[in-house]
Design a protein around this motif. Structure first.
Motif, PDB file in Angstrom:
ATOM      1  N   TYR A  18      56.624  71.741  80.889  1.00 12.41           N
ATOM      2  CA  TYR A  18      56.279  72.664  79.813  1.00 12.41           C
ATOM      3  C   TYR A  18      57.268  73.815  79.923  1.00 12.41           C
ATOM      4  O   TYR A  18      57.356  74.463  80.965  1.00 12.41           O
ATOM      5  N   VAL A  32      58.956  65.672  73.606  1.00 17.50           N
ATOM      6  CA  VAL A  32      57.848  64.927  73.011  1.00 17.50           C
ATOM      7  C   VAL A  32      56.939  65.800  72.161  1.00 17.50           C
ATOM      8  O   VAL A  32      56.185  65.299  71.338  1.00 17.50           O
ATOM      9  N   LYS A  33      56.993  67.126  72.350  1.00 18.45           N
ATOM     10  CA  LYS A  33      56.126  68.036  71.592  1.00 18.45           C
ATOM     11  C   LYS A  33      56.782  69.406  71.540  1.00 18.45           C
ATOM     12  O   LYS A  33      57.477  69.802  72.457  1.00 18.45           O
ATOM     13  N   ARG A  34      56.546  70.116  70.460  1.00 15.72           N
ATOM     14  CA  ARG A  34      57.067  71.469  70.320  1.00 15.72           C
ATOM     15  C   ARG A  34      56.061  72.318  69.553  1.00 15.72           C
ATOM     16  O   ARG A  34      55.314  71.802  68.722  1.00 15.72           O
ATOM     17  N   ALA A  35      56.057  73.614  69.844  1.00 15.13           N
ATOM     18  CA  ALA A  35      55.146  74.538  69.174  1.00 15.13           C
ATOM     19  C   ALA A  35      55.836  75.880  69.030  1.00 15.13           C
ATOM     20  O   ALA A  35      56.531  76.336  69.939  1.00 15.13           O
TER      21      ALA A  35
END
Length: 66
Positions: free
Chosen positions: A37, A54-57
């Motif tokens: 993270y 794999v994920k972003r915010a």
């Protein structure tokens, strides 16, 4: 910790970023691989599994690219 991409830009807001501006917040092994993270200089957060995004915010003040 630098997020490796074809272009040195945030994967969410596309602001240019330099090497070393990403901070690893947490790293641990899972059955899927090593999960990281990371926080970017613009406030965006990303999740990597074995170095792959794999994920972003977005951070609180960041508008995602349309």
């Amino acid at each position: 910790m630098a997020v490796h991409q074809d272009v040195d830009r945030c994967p969410l807001c596309w602001l240019p970023v330099g090497a070393g501006e990403w901070t690893t917040r947490s790293r641990h092994r899972t059955s899927l691989g090593e999960v990281e993270y990371c926080a970017g200089p613009c406030g965006c957060l990303v999740v990597l599994v074995d170095g792959q995004l794999v994920k972003r915010a977005a951070g609180p003040a960041v508008r995602p690219r349309p």
